[in-house]
Scaffold this active site. Structure first.
Site, PDB file in Angstrom:
ATOM      1  N   HIS A   1       0.826  -1.200   0.000  1.00 52.87           N
ATOM      2  CA  HIS A   1       0.000   0.000   0.000  1.00 52.87           C
ATOM      3  C   HIS A   1       0.867   1.258   0.000  1.00 52.87           C
ATOM      4  CE1 HIS A   1      -3.724  -2.131   0.415  1.00 52.87           C
ATOM      5  NE2 HIS A   1      -3.338  -2.711   1.528  1.00 52.87           N
TER       6      HIS A   1
ATOM      7  N   ASN B   1      -3.272  -6.574 -14.603  1.00 59.43           N
ATOM      8  CA  ASN B   1      -2.885  -6.885 -13.223  1.00 59.43           C
ATOM      9  C   ASN B   1      -3.370  -8.270 -12.824  1.00 59.43           C
ATOM     10  OD1 ASN B   1      -2.102  -4.243 -13.415  1.00 59.43           O
ATOM     11  ND2 ASN B   1      -3.576  -3.453 -11.961  1.00 59.43           N
ATOM     12  N   ASP B   2      -4.683  -8.489 -12.934  1.00 61.31           N
ATOM     13  CA  ASP B   2      -5.230  -9.795 -12.583  1.00 61.31           C
ATOM     14  C   ASP B   2      -4.837 -10.855 -13.603  1.00 61.31           C
ATOM     15  OD1 ASP B   2      -6.484  -9.526 -10.114  1.00 61.31           O
ATOM     16  OD2 ASP B   2      -8.273  -8.631 -10.985  1.00 61.31           O
TER      17      ASP B   2
ATOM     18  N   CYS C   1      -6.095  -1.553 -19.872  1.00 65.28           N
ATOM     19  CA  CYS C   1      -6.253  -0.581 -18.773  1.00 65.28           C
ATOM     20  C   CYS C   1      -5.498  -0.996 -17.512  1.00 65.28           C
ATOM     21  CB  CYS C   1      -7.736  -0.365 -18.446  1.00 65.28           C
ATOM     22  SG  CYS C   1      -8.599  -1.838 -17.868  1.00 65.28           S
TER      23      CYS C   1
ATOM     24  N   ARG D   1     -16.459   1.177 -15.182  1.00 56.85           N
ATOM     25  CA  ARG D   1     -16.508  -0.249 -14.823  1.00 56.85           C
ATOM     26  C   ARG D   1     -17.552  -0.450 -13.739  1.00 56.85           C
ATOM     27  NH1 ARG D   1     -11.093  -2.827 -12.586  1.00 56.85           N
ATOM     28  NH2 ARG D   1     -11.643  -1.619 -10.730  1.00 56.85           N
TER      29      ARG D   1
ATOM     30  N   GLU E   1      -9.587 -10.508 -17.976  1.00 58.57           N
ATOM     31  CA  GLU E   1      -8.702 -10.570 -16.811  1.00 58.57           C
ATOM     32  C   GLU E   1      -8.299 -11.985 -16.430  1.00 58.57           C
ATOM     33  OE1 GLU E   1     -10.080  -7.418 -13.726  1.00 58.57           O
ATOM     34  OE2 GLU E   1     -11.886  -8.080 -14.773  1.00 58.57           O
TER      35      GLU E   1
ATOM     36  N   ARG F   1       0.365 -11.177  -6.803  1.00 61.73           N
ATOM     37  CA  ARG F   1       1.252 -10.040  -7.071  1.00 61.73           C
ATOM     38  C   ARG F   1       1.599  -9.250  -5.827  1.00 61.73           C
ATOM     39  NH1 ARG F   1      -2.204  -5.366  -8.480  1.00 61.73           N
ATOM     40  NH2 ARG F   1      -4.382  -6.009  -8.376  1.00 61.73           N
TER      41      ARG F   1
END
Length: 541
Positions: A187, A451-452, A499, A330, A428, A462
């Protein structure tokens, strides 16, 4: 001069004095109390104050960094209200133990449990539990941490930084972050990127106050941390810093320019955002549109479901602000690491592969219809497109379209105008890639969420620090999948975008365009950098 190497979070250079944030754990001793009720009330007051502090941090992070980065403080608020956590504290107080000792013991207990779990999402919660426990103890003991008060711009060096600590620092006086622990997907790392601050994690060095106030250099390009550099080295890095600033200035001259290569190939460069306040950054960086509006943050920032009208007002304002430019919203992608307590989602062994996103929406159609109604109402005020996350089958799309038809029919009955809304899906999962030829026939566009897709394809979480060396978004399998989706989309006559974070990877920009991607959507600060890269390409060579 001493040189240390870490993992870079943000590629930039910082030169300045070191400020060591060395946490000195305060020893909390058990004290016997007589009035159990009063002690419980003292804890309740501290809990209420902690909630207020977390909400203030959420607001500060939202304004400075966007909803996406601020979401961690919603997680902290949920942990603060966790019944198991609270019961453990109350049980200790009932044994006539002071609240401070009850809280710190409970925090250590749950942090230990989380850190030993196999699930990496739950492992990360260990640091969050300790963070909220330490916050409660500071409130109970009326202790103020003066480390966050910075008198001048400095390079922060610490063993690690929690999201709370990162946000509380005055970012105008933070030149860079350097931590001995942490991962590139933590984070704090995300916050550093959003703040555009050079940062290094996992730096192999000893933390000592002897380096406090010494001059240092953080090179986010190479991952080097130089302490007490010689004058020549400082001079060289100052020149590099000036060149870096000049490049940023030249990028501003690209505003209003087209995203076209030297040989005439065009591509759309859009921006990803998390809330209404991010639209300003989209416009400032001259993005061609919004490629990803993460609508789930409308849900994460509150304690109850947002109403149709509340959602409509947000979507309408975004559409109007973009003045006809495309806004791809989304639908709700709640679940996994994005949890809202009022959804009452059961804890899962592997939440990233569990009850989330479109699965929740199709399981709770009334929730889904409320959002769709707001979206289609707002479509009359701008160029809105809708995108559905985590699709793995044609059957899911058919169910979605049936609900959409119901929503449209109800709006027509209410005499409410709607626009011509493009509807697309996110790719994804490997399953979606493999049947992207079938999926493309059912929708208007495809958008690849790298990412996914990367973590599902490589079977690597990840956010797992131990696997960072294995997590490779440039893996040939990922690139082949992207090409396969582009080809299948184009065969069906549909446009294809990307994206995920990989879209901002300049190493791959030319390859993406050669693949035939029609759109790249990135965080607003990267729009002009990608445009610069595109305008210097010649695909005939």
């Amino acid at each position: 001069m001493k040189k240390y190497i870490g993992k870079s979070i943000y590629n930039s250079i910082a030169i300045g004095k070191i400020k060591v944030l060395e946490k000195k754990d305060k020893v909390i001793k058990p004290n016997q109390i007589e009035d159990i009720g009063a002690e419980k009330q003292r804890f309740e007051s501290a809990k209420t104050k902690a909630h207020k502090q977390l909400q203030d941090l959420y607001i500060k992070a939202s304004k400075e960094l966007g909803e996406d980065s601020a979401a961690i403080f919603d997680v902290h608020k949920m942990l603060l209200d966790d019944q198991d956590y609270l019961d453990f504290i109350y049980n200790m107080i009932e044994q006539k133990v002071n609240a401070e000792y009850a809280v710190i013991t409970t925090g250590d207990h749950f942090a230990s449990i989380f850190s030993e779990m196999d699930n990496d999402y739950m492992k990360e919660r260990a640091a969050d539990i300790k963070d909220i426990s330490e916050r409660l103890v500071r409130i109970l003991s009326n202790t103020i941490n003066n480390d966050y008060i910075l008198e001048e711009p400095v390079i922060i060096v610490a063993d690690d930084l929690t999201p709370s600590e990162t946000v509380q620092l005055d970012k105008e006086k933070v030149l860079a972050f350097v931590t001995l622990r942490g991962s590139t997907n933590s984070h704090t790392a995300i916050l550093a990127r959003m703040m555009s601050i050079p940062a290094l994690v996992s730096v192999k060095m000893e933390l000592t106050e002897h380096i406090d106030n010494q001059i240092a250099i953080v090179d986010g390009n190479t991952g080097e941390f130089l302490i007490n550099p010689d004058p020549d080295t400082i001079c060289n890095f100052k020149k590099m810093k000036e060149e870096e600033q000049e490049k940023k200035r030249l990028l501003q001259a690209l505003k209003g320019k087209e995203n076209v290569t030297l040989d005439g190939t065009r591509i759309n460069i859009f921006a990803n955002i998390g809330n209404l306040s991010d639209v300003d950054a989209v416009l400032k960086n001259d993005a061609g549109g919004i490629g990803l509006f993460r609508s789930e943050f409308l849900y994460l920032e509150r304690d109850t479901y947002p109403t149709e009208e509340e959602q409509f007002q947000v979507y309408k304002q975004v559409a109007e602000a973009m003045e006809g430019k495309k806004v791809i919203i989304r639908t709700l992608d709640i679940g996994a690491d994005k949890q809202a307590s009022y959804f009452n989602i059961d804890k899962e062994e592997n939440p990233a592969m569990g009850y989330r996103a479109i699965r929740i929406c199709l399981d709770r159609p009334e929730l889904f219809k409320t959002q769709l109604t707001a979206l289609f109402r707002a479509s009359a005020f701008g160029n809105i497109a809708v995108m559905y996350p985590m699709i793995i089958s044609v059957e899911e799309i058919e169910k979605i379209m049936k609900i959409v038809d119901e929503v449209k029919a109800e709006l027509i009955e209410r005499n409410i105008k709607i626009g011509n809304v493009e509807q697309g899906i996110m790719i994804e999962t490997p399953a979606a890639v493999m049947i992207s030829d079938l999926l493309a026939k059912k929708v208007d566009f495809l958008s690849i969420g790298t990412n996914d897709l990367t973590q599902y394809t490589l079977a690597i979480d990840r956010q797992n620090q131990k696997l960072e060396n294995y997590y490779n978004p440039h893996h040939e399998a990922i690139l082949r999948m992207i090409k396969q989706v582009v080809d299948n989309g184009h065969k069906a006559g549909k446009w294809v975008g990307i994206c995920g974070e990989l879209g901002a990877d300049l190493v791959l920009t030319e390859e993406f365009i050669r693949m035939g991607l029609d759109e790249i959507s990135v965080a607003p600060p990267y729009v002009l950098t990608i445009r610069d890269k595109v305008r210097k390409m010649d695909l005939t060579k």
